[in-house]
Design a protein around this motif. Structure first.
Motif, short mmCIF file in Angstrom:
data_model
loop_
_atom_site.label_atom_id
_atom_site.label_comp_id
_atom_site.label_asym_id
_atom_site.label_seq_id
_atom_site.Cartn_x
_atom_site.Cartn_y
_atom_site.Cartn_z
N LEU A 34 -5.32 -2.95 -7.78
CA LEU A 34 -5.04 -4.31 -8.21
C LEU A 34 -5.68 -5.30 -7.25
CD1 LEU A 34 -1.28 -4.03 -9.25
CD2 LEU A 34 -3.20 -4.52 -10.78
N ALA A 35 -5.55 -5.02 -5.95
CA ALA A 35 -6.13 -5.90 -4.94
C ALA A 35 -7.64 -6.01 -5.12
CB ALA A 35 -5.79 -5.38 -3.55
N GLU A 36 -8.25 -4.88 -5.41
CA GLU A 36 -9.70 -4.86 -5.59
C GLU A 36 -10.08 -5.63 -6.86
OE1 GLU A 36 -11.31 -0.82 -5.14
OE2 GLU A 36 -12.92 -1.53 -6.45
N GLU A 37 -9.36 -5.35 -7.92
CA GLU A 37 -9.68 -5.94 -9.22
C GLU A 37 -9.55 -7.46 -9.20
OE1 GLU A 37 -7.58 -3.86 -12.29
OE2 GLU A 37 -8.12 -5.35 -13.81
N TYR A 38 -8.54 -7.96 -8.50
CA TYR A 38 -8.30 -9.41 -8.52
C TYR A 38 -8.76 -10.09 -7.22
CZ TYR A 38 -5.75 -8.43 -12.78
OH TYR A 38 -5.41 -8.04 -14.06
N GLU A 39 -9.57 -9.37 -6.46
CA GLU A 39 -10.18 -9.89 -5.24
C GLU A 39 -9.16 -10.47 -4.28
OE1 GLU A 39 -13.14 -12.40 -6.99
OE2 GLU A 39 -14.61 -10.80 -7.03
N LEU A 40 -8.11 -9.66 -4.01
CA LEU A 40 -7.11 -10.04 -3.02
C LEU A 40 -7.50 -9.38 -1.70
CD1 LEU A 40 -4.18 -9.12 -5.38
CD2 LEU A 40 -5.02 -11.43 -4.99
N ASP A 42 -5.96 -7.30 0.47
CA ASP A 42 -5.76 -5.86 0.34
C ASP A 42 -4.40 -5.62 -0.33
OD1 ASP A 42 -3.83 -6.21 2.29
OD2 ASP A 42 -5.16 -5.57 3.91
N ARG A 43 -4.02 -4.34 -0.37
CA ARG A 43 -2.78 -4.01 -1.10
C ARG A 43 -1.54 -4.60 -0.45
NH1 ARG A 43 -2.04 2.40 0.34
NH2 ARG A 43 -2.29 2.12 2.55
#
Ligand SMILES: [Zn+2]
Length: 152
Positions: A34-40, A42-43
């Motif tokens: 999710l973090a990767e997908e929404y450019e956050l 990290d987890r």
């Protein structure tokens, strides 16, 4: 940490897709993904947000969704057999509220038969042998069940 303070410094709270991120978390999608997908960052960002908004409880109650995904996937990709069997066993024991139900008198036999795969049904018709996950779910020996507590 209170919610207002959390919101002031949380990238997910300010995110235009915050609802989708939360839905993903509650549906047991990987926080790292999710973090990767929404450019956050990290987890950790996802976990922090989930803690602040009480999403862990929601996700816990949604454990059936995770199990359903494993069982579903078994039809497409190769998941180890033991993982699928474990998931089916767990699924059979977890009610809609995400609570573990050990009391086998509440197991609906018809539902269990519906859950059997075509191969398992054929085997049962041929050899009278139920799959292990079935007999382990119905832990009370069927032969000694004197009182018929089935009420549908
Ligand atoms: Zn947040």
């Amino acid at each position: 940490m209170n919610v207002a303070r959390h919101k002031a410094q949380c990238t997910i709270c300010a995110h235009e897709n915050s609802a989708e991120i939360e839905a993903g978390f509650v549906n047991w999608e990987s926080p790292a993904k999710l973090a990767e997908e929404y450019e956050l960052a990290d987890r950790t960002t996802v976990y922090r947000h989930a803690h602040a908004l009480g999403l862990f409880d929601k996700r816990k109650r949604n454990v059936r969704a995770a199990l359903e995904r494993i069982i579903e996937k078994s039809g497409e990709v190769e998941v180890t057999a033991s993982a699928v069997v474990a998931a089916i066993q767990a699924y059979a024991k977890i009610n809609a509220q995400g609570q573990w139900v050990e009391r086998s008198e509440h197991v609906n036999m018809n539902e269990l038969f519906e859950r059997m795969s075509k191969d398992e049904l054929e085997r049962y018709a041929r050899d009278g042998k139920l799959p292990d996950w079935f007999t382990e779910t119905v832990s009370v020996p069927l032969a000694t069940g004197q009182d018929d507590g089935e009420e549908g």
